[in-house]
Design an enzyme around this catalytic site. Structure first.
Site, mmCIF file in Angstrom:
data_model
loop_
_atom_site.group_PDB
_atom_site.id
_atom_site.type_symbol
_atom_site.label_atom_id
_atom_site.label_comp_id
_atom_site.label_asym_id
_atom_site.label_seq_id
_atom_site.Cartn_x
_atom_site.Cartn_y
_atom_site.Cartn_z
ATOM 1 N N LYS A 274 0.859 -1.192 0.000
ATOM 2 C CA LYS A 274 0.000 0.000 0.000
ATOM 3 C C LYS A 274 0.894 1.241 0.000
ATOM 4 C CE LYS A 274 -4.277 0.875 2.585
ATOM 5 N NZ LYS A 274 -4.826 0.748 3.959
HETATM 6 C C1 E4P Z 1 -8.295 1.748 4.048
HETATM 7 O O1 E4P Z 1 -7.458 1.063 3.518
HETATM 8 C C2 E4P Z 1 -8.080 2.454 5.304
HETATM 9 O O2 E4P Z 1 -7.317 1.616 6.132
HETATM 10 C C3 E4P Z 1 -9.372 2.742 6.047
HETATM 11 O O3 E4P Z 1 -10.503 2.346 5.299
HETATM 12 C C4 E4P Z 1 -9.447 4.133 6.596
HETATM 13 O O4 E4P Z 1 -10.670 4.264 7.281
HETATM 14 P P1 E4P Z 1 -10.944 5.472 8.294
HETATM 15 O O5 E4P Z 1 -11.096 6.726 7.485
HETATM 16 O O6 E4P Z 1 -12.230 5.112 8.979
HETATM 17 O O7 E4P Z 1 -9.772 5.522 9.220
#
Ligand code: E4P
Length: 217
Positions: free
Chosen positions: A83
Site C-alpha cells: 500500500k
Molecule cells: C483503508 O485502507 C483504510 O485503512 C481505512 O478504510 C481508513 O478508514 P478510516 O477513514 O475510517 O480511518
C-alpha cells in the site's frame, strides 16, 4: 463485491474468515498501532489465515524509500499487497512495484483525477476514502461513482476498493455503484446482518411458538 476487513485484530479477522466473509484484509499504520503488534509478525499471521490480498502500508515519503519498504513487506508472504499513498512519489513507487509483478494498493485517494493517475501507474487497487470525505461535508459516495464511470469509459482494470467505510449504508451504496471491493471494520460487516424487522419478527414467532407448548428436539 469482494469484502476486505479493515483491521489488524487477529481474532476479529478469524471470526469473519471462518464464515467465508473475508476476501482480503487492509491495514494501515494507525491500525497496526491500535493492534499493539509488530507489523511483520501480525501481517504474517494475517497472511497465513486469509487466502486473499493483505494490504501492508509503506511509511517512507520518497519513492525510493517506498520501493525498498514495499519489497521488504512483500517478503512476508505471497499475498501481500503493497500500500502506497497517492502522492507523486507514491505513483512512482506504484509503477516500479507493479512492474515487479507485485499487487499495489494506492491509498488516501480523494479525487477522481488521483484515481486516474493511479490506474495509469498500474495500481491493482485504488482506495477512495468515503468516510473522510463525508467528515468534511462532501459526499464520499460521489467519488466512487465518478471513478467507476472513468474506469469503465477507458477499460482500466484497477479495482475500486471503497475505503473508509463507516456504515451499512456506505456498503450498500458502494455495491449499487459497482465498487469492486469494499473494506470495512469488523463491526460494520457484522452490522450488515441486522434489521429491526428481523428482530421484531423473531420475537413474535418465538412468543407464538411458546404458546404451542411444543419442542423441536
Ligand atoms: C483503508 O485502507 C483504510 O485503512 C481505512 O478504510 C481508513 O478508514 P478510516 O477513514 O475510517 O480511518
Amino acid at each position: 463485491m469482494k469484502f476486505f476487513v479493515d483491521t489488524a485484530e487477529i481474532d476479529a479477522i478469524r471470526e469473519l474468515n471462518d464464515l467465508g466473509m473475508v476476501d482480503g484484509v487492509t491495514t494501515n499504520p494507525s491500525l497496526i498501532m491500535k493492534s499493539g503488534r509488530d507489523i511483520r509478525e501480525v501481517t504474517k499471521e494475517i497472511c497465513e489465515m486469509v487466502d486473499g490480498p493483505v494490504s501492508a502500508e509503506t511509511v517512507a515519503l520518497d519513492a525510493e524509500g517506498m520501493i525498498n519498504e514495499g519489497r521488504k513487506l512483500a517478503e512476508i508472504a505471497p499475498n501481500i499487497t503493497i500500500k502506497v499513498p497517492l502522492t507523486w512519489d507514491g505513483l512512482k513507487a506504484c509503477k516500479v512495484l507493479s512492474g515487479d509483478g507485485r499487487m499495489v494498493n494506492v491509498t488516501l485517494c480523494f479525487s477522481a483525477n488521483q484515481a486516474l493517475l493511479a490506474a495509469k501507474a498500474g495500481a491493482t487497487f485504488i482506495s477512495p476514502f468515503i468516510g473522510r470525505l463525508d467528515d468534511i461535508h462532501l459526499t464520499g459516495m460521489d467519488l466512487i461513482q465518478d471513478i467507476r464511470t472513468i474506469y469503465d469509459n477507458y477499460g482500466f482494470e484497477t479495482q475500486i476498493l471503497a475505503a473508509s467505510i463507516r456504515s451499512v449504508n456506505h456498503v450498500q451504496e458502494a455495491a449499487l455503484i459497482g465498487a469492486d471491493v469494499m473494506t470495512a471494520p469488523p463491526e460494520v460487516i457484522k452490522k450488515l446482518a441486522s434489521h429491526p424487522l428481523t428482530d421484531k419478527g423473531l420475537e413474535a414467532f418465538l412468543a407464538d411458538w411458546k404458546k404451542t407448548g411444543q419442542s423441536i428436539v
